[in-house]
Design an enzyme around this catalytic site. Structure first.
Site: not given
Length: 284
Positions: A16, A68, A104, A131
């Site tokens: 990350s 998530k 996002d 996705g």
């Protein structure tokens, strides 16, 4: 940890870039806090959330794959946009509980905000991929008035995504191979229109198959956007630049979504005046 801190969780997590981004901003803002990464497996997720509830210094976390969706039942409140997208990537202590957000969508739209601040006769987006990342992108572009064409290996999945995320929209689906084949379609006058073509898939990423895309499908004056970060200049973006199209790379979305999370964690806007220097750090 005896000072304010946040982190990113996932499995795996060492790759990350979030700690680098947030620590860069903490230093620039002069905030005495930290941001780290924490490896959390699916079996450990519930215990992780329970432990953080008891940590008065914890300001929240970013959530990456594969948590998530799994984290949603463990939270006290889900922001409506995150609930609609069906994914949480940011958790913060709020009103005595834990709230889940999705940054996002905002991160994706950020580099397009100047374009979208104006009015257009027509907005259209061609999105490749169905996705998890595509969910936030579909929602963001639908909410900014775009007619969408979503392409995937499974057109039924693409249609289901559109029906779920923007059921009232007049959108379209196409097989992935549609954009790989040349077309002789004659685009009409694009004056007053705004077009964006998005690779929302992992195609073109290091270790993944290439994105098979023919640029005869790109209207004049389009923005070509690729969310892949490794490599930063994908073959798709490289060809788009060579053809004279404006391009947006994956770091733009990554930094944009991190900025939205940073403000939730630390209560101040991320110091964005040094984005160019941050990009150099991230690509060193």
């Amino acid at each position: 940890m005896s000072k304010p801190h946040a982190e990113v969780i996932g499995d795996p997590i060492v790759q990350s870039k979030s700690p680098t981004i947030h620590r860069f901003w903490l230093d620039k803002a002069g905030i005495d806090a930290d941001y780290t990464h924490c490896h959390v497996t699916a079996d450990d997720l519930a215990d992780y959330i329970a432990a953080r509830r008891a940590d008065s210094y914890w300001r929240g976390c970013n959530v990456t794959m594969p948590h998530k969706q799994a984290v949603i039942p463990l939270l006290d409140r889900i922001d409506p946009l995150a609930a609609r997208i069906g994914a949480v990537n940011t958790i913060v202590p709020e009103d005595g509980g834990l709230a889940g957000y999705n940054t996002d969508a905002a991160g994706f739209i950020e580099p397009l905000r100047d374009d979208l601040a104006g009015s257009h006769l027509f907005r259209m987006a061609r999105i490749i991929g169905t996705g998890g990342a595509a969910r936030a992108i579909i929602a963001a572009l639908a909410d900014t008035g775009h007619v969408l064409v979503v392409a995937g290996r499974n057109v039924d999945k693409a249609r289901a995504l559109l029906d779920e995320l923007d059921p009232g929209g007049e959108h379209h689906v196409a097989p992935l191979a549609h954009f790989g084949a040349e077309t002789d379609f004659a685009f009409d006058d694009r004056e007053g229109c705004f077009d964006v073509v998005v690779n929302a898939s992992a195609l073109g990423m290091v270790g993944q198959p290439p994105l098979d895309f023919d640029f005869s499908h790109v209207p004049p004056q389009s923005v070509c956007y690729d969310i892949v970060t490794t490599p930063l200049e994908t073959p798709f973006l490289k060809e788009a630049k060579a053809r004279g199209f404006r391009t947006v790379d994956g770091l733009s979305m990554l930094i944009g979504q991190a900025a939205a999370a940073f403000e939730k964690f630390y209560g101040v806007p991320a110091p964005r005046e040094d984005d160019a220097a941050l990009r150099k750090v991230l690509t060193a």
